[in-house]
Design a protein around this motif. Structure first.
Motif, PDB file in Angstrom:
ATOM      1  N   UNK A   1       0.831  -1.203   0.000  1.00 40.62           N
ATOM      2  CA  UNK A   1       0.000   0.000   0.000  1.00 40.62           C
ATOM      3  C   UNK A   1       0.864   1.251   0.000  1.00 40.62           C
ATOM      4  N   UNK A   2       1.926   1.246   0.794  1.00 41.80           N
ATOM      5  CA  UNK A   2       2.814   2.405   0.851  1.00 41.80           C
ATOM      6  C   UNK A   2       3.516   2.635  -0.483  1.00 41.80           C
ATOM      7  N   UNK A   3       4.056   1.576  -1.066  1.00 43.27           N
ATOM      8  CA  UNK A   3       4.808   1.705  -2.321  1.00 43.27           C
ATOM      9  C   UNK A   3       3.895   2.146  -3.466  1.00 43.27           C
ATOM     10  N   UNK A   4       2.698   1.565  -3.556  1.00 49.39           N
ATOM     11  CA  UNK A   4       1.760   1.945  -4.618  1.00 49.39           C
ATOM     12  C   UNK A   4       1.326   3.402  -4.439  1.00 49.39           C
ATOM     13  N   UNK A   5       1.049   3.798  -3.206  1.00 45.98           N
ATOM     14  CA  UNK A   5       0.650   5.191  -2.947  1.00 45.98           C
ATOM     15  C   UNK A   5       1.783   6.147  -3.289  1.00 45.98           C
ATOM     16  N   UNK A   6       2.996   5.771  -2.961  1.00 43.58           N
ATOM     17  CA  UNK A   6       4.151   6.605  -3.276  1.00 43.58           C
ATOM     18  C   UNK A   6       4.327   6.741  -4.791  1.00 43.58           C
ATOM     19  N   UNK A   7       4.202   5.635  -5.510  1.00 44.41           N
ATOM     20  CA  UNK A   7       4.340   5.674  -6.971  1.00 44.41           C
ATOM     21  C   UNK A   7       3.246   6.543  -7.600  1.00 44.41           C
ATOM     22  N   UNK A   8       2.020   6.382  -7.132  1.00 44.31           N
ATOM     23  CA  UNK A   8       0.921   7.201  -7.659  1.00 44.31           C
ATOM     24  C   UNK A   8       1.097   8.674  -7.302  1.00 44.31           C
ATOM     25  N   UNK A   9       1.650   8.941  -6.128  1.00 45.35           N
ATOM     26  CA  UNK A   9       1.906  10.325  -5.721  1.00 45.35           C
ATOM     27  C   UNK A   9       2.887  10.975  -6.701  1.00 45.35           C
ATOM     28  N   UNK A  10       3.997  10.293  -6.989  1.00 45.38           N
ATOM     29  CA  UNK A  10       4.982  10.861  -7.911  1.00 45.38           C
ATOM     30  C   UNK A  10       4.417  10.984  -9.326  1.00 45.38           C
ATOM     31  N   UNK A  11       3.597  10.018  -9.728  1.00 43.96           N
ATOM     32  CA  UNK A  11       2.979  10.081 -11.058  1.00 43.96           C
ATOM     33  C   UNK A  11       2.053  11.292 -11.162  1.00 43.96           C
ATOM     34  N   UNK A  12       1.209  11.490 -10.147  1.00 44.07           N
ATOM     35  CA  UNK A  12       0.282  12.619 -10.161  1.00 44.07           C
ATOM     36  C   UNK A  12       1.011  13.949 -10.007  1.00 44.07           C
ATOM     37  N   UNK A  13       2.072  13.970  -9.222  1.00 45.70           N
ATOM     38  CA  UNK A  13       2.872  15.182  -9.059  1.00 45.70           C
ATOM     39  C   UNK A  13       3.531  15.566 -10.391  1.00 45.70           C
ATOM     40  N   UNK A  14       4.061  14.578 -11.104  1.00 34.50           N
ATOM     41  CA  UNK A  14       4.669  14.839 -12.415  1.00 34.50           C
ATOM     42  C   UNK A  14       3.611  15.296 -13.416  1.00 34.50           C
ATOM     43  N   UNK A  15       2.420  14.740 -13.306  1.00 38.05           N
ATOM     44  CA  UNK A  15       1.327  15.121 -14.201  1.00 38.05           C
ATOM     45  C   UNK A  15       0.950  16.583 -14.002  1.00 38.05           C
ATOM     46  N   UNK A  16       0.988  17.067 -12.766  1.00 35.01           N
ATOM     47  CA  UNK A  16       0.671  18.469 -12.481  1.00 35.01           C
ATOM     48  C   UNK A  16       1.682  19.422 -13.107  1.00 35.01           C
ATOM     49  N   UNK A  17       2.919  18.963 -13.245  1.00 36.45           N
ATOM     50  CA  UNK A  17       3.973  19.820 -13.783  1.00 36.45           C
ATOM     51  C   UNK A  17       3.959  19.880 -15.310  1.00 36.45           C
ATOM     52  N   UNK A  18       3.269  18.940 -15.978  1.00 39.01           N
ATOM     53  CA  UNK A  18       3.231  18.891 -17.435  1.00 39.01           C
ATOM     54  C   UNK A  18       1.808  19.182 -17.922  1.00 39.01           C
ATOM     55  N   UNK A  19       1.512  20.446 -18.261  1.00 44.90           N
ATOM     56  CA  UNK A  19       0.136  20.818 -18.627  1.00 44.90           C
ATOM     57  C   UNK A  19      -0.390  20.081 -19.868  1.00 44.90           C
ATOM     58  N   UNK A  20       0.498  19.808 -20.812  1.00 37.39           N
ATOM     59  CA  UNK A  20       0.059  19.113 -22.031  1.00 37.39           C
ATOM     60  C   UNK A  20      -0.389  17.680 -21.720  1.00 37.39           C
ATOM     61  N   UNK A  21       0.409  16.990 -20.950  1.00 31.09           N
ATOM     62  CA  UNK A  21       0.058  15.621 -20.560  1.00 31.09           C
ATOM     63  C   UNK A  21      -1.179  15.613 -19.662  1.00 31.09           C
ATOM     64  N   UNK A  22      -1.291  16.612 -18.784  1.00 32.32           N
ATOM     65  CA  UNK A  22      -2.453  16.702 -17.912  1.00 32.32           C
ATOM     66  C   UNK A  22      -3.724  16.893 -18.746  1.00 32.32           C
TER      67      UNK A  22
END
Length: 143
Positions: free
Chosen positions: A51-72
């Motif tokens: 649960x921790x590892x999956x949440x961490x991976x999703x956190x970084x994925x969503x954080x990266x998505x916020x930084x890339x407006x085109x991909x978002x």
């Protein structure tokens, strides 16, 4: 129908990811701190670490998505596409009916072997049905 903006939804996902990481860390600490959990500690350890590892991976994925407006924007279009929304709704509806049916049949079969398991499954079934009703009322009120 009013919908939440994609950026708000993304922020909510980030908050949920952080919450899941905190909960999994606390529960992992509890599993190691309480002596009664020695028999099932390996299962709890694997579950909480996953649960921790999956949440961490999703956190970084969503954080990266916020930084890339085109991909978002691309992901937002995928999530809000009418066909995808329809497929998701139908899938969830079918899953709900099938899981309630499996739970009901399991409850009936368990009654022949163990009353404890029977009452546990009956409680789960009642809680599922209550939650479906509650969520439906909340969604109807919101939309």
């Amino acid at each position: 129908m009013k919908t939440m903006s994609f950026e708000k939804r993304l922020n909510m996902r980030l908050s949920v990811n952080i919450g899941c990481m905190i909960v999994s860390a606390v529960l992992l600490a509890l599993a190691f701190g309480i002596k009664n959990f020695e028999a099932i500690r390996p299962m709890y350890t694997g579950t909480f670490i996953s649960l921790f590892v999956i949440s961490l991976a999703l956190y970084f994925k969503n954080k990266a998505l916020k930084k890339d407006p085109e991909k978002m924007k691309r992901i937002e279009l995928l999530e809000t596409d009418e066909r995808n929304v329809y497929i998701l709704r139908v899938s969830y509806t079918i899953f709900t009916y099938v899981s309630i049916g499996i739970l009901y049949v399991s409850m009936l079969i368990a009654g022949f072997f163990s009353t404890t398991v029977y009452y546990t499954l009956e409680t789960l079934l009642c809680m599922d049905l209550f939650l479906i009703l509650l969520i439906r009322k909340l969604v109807e009120k919101k939309y």
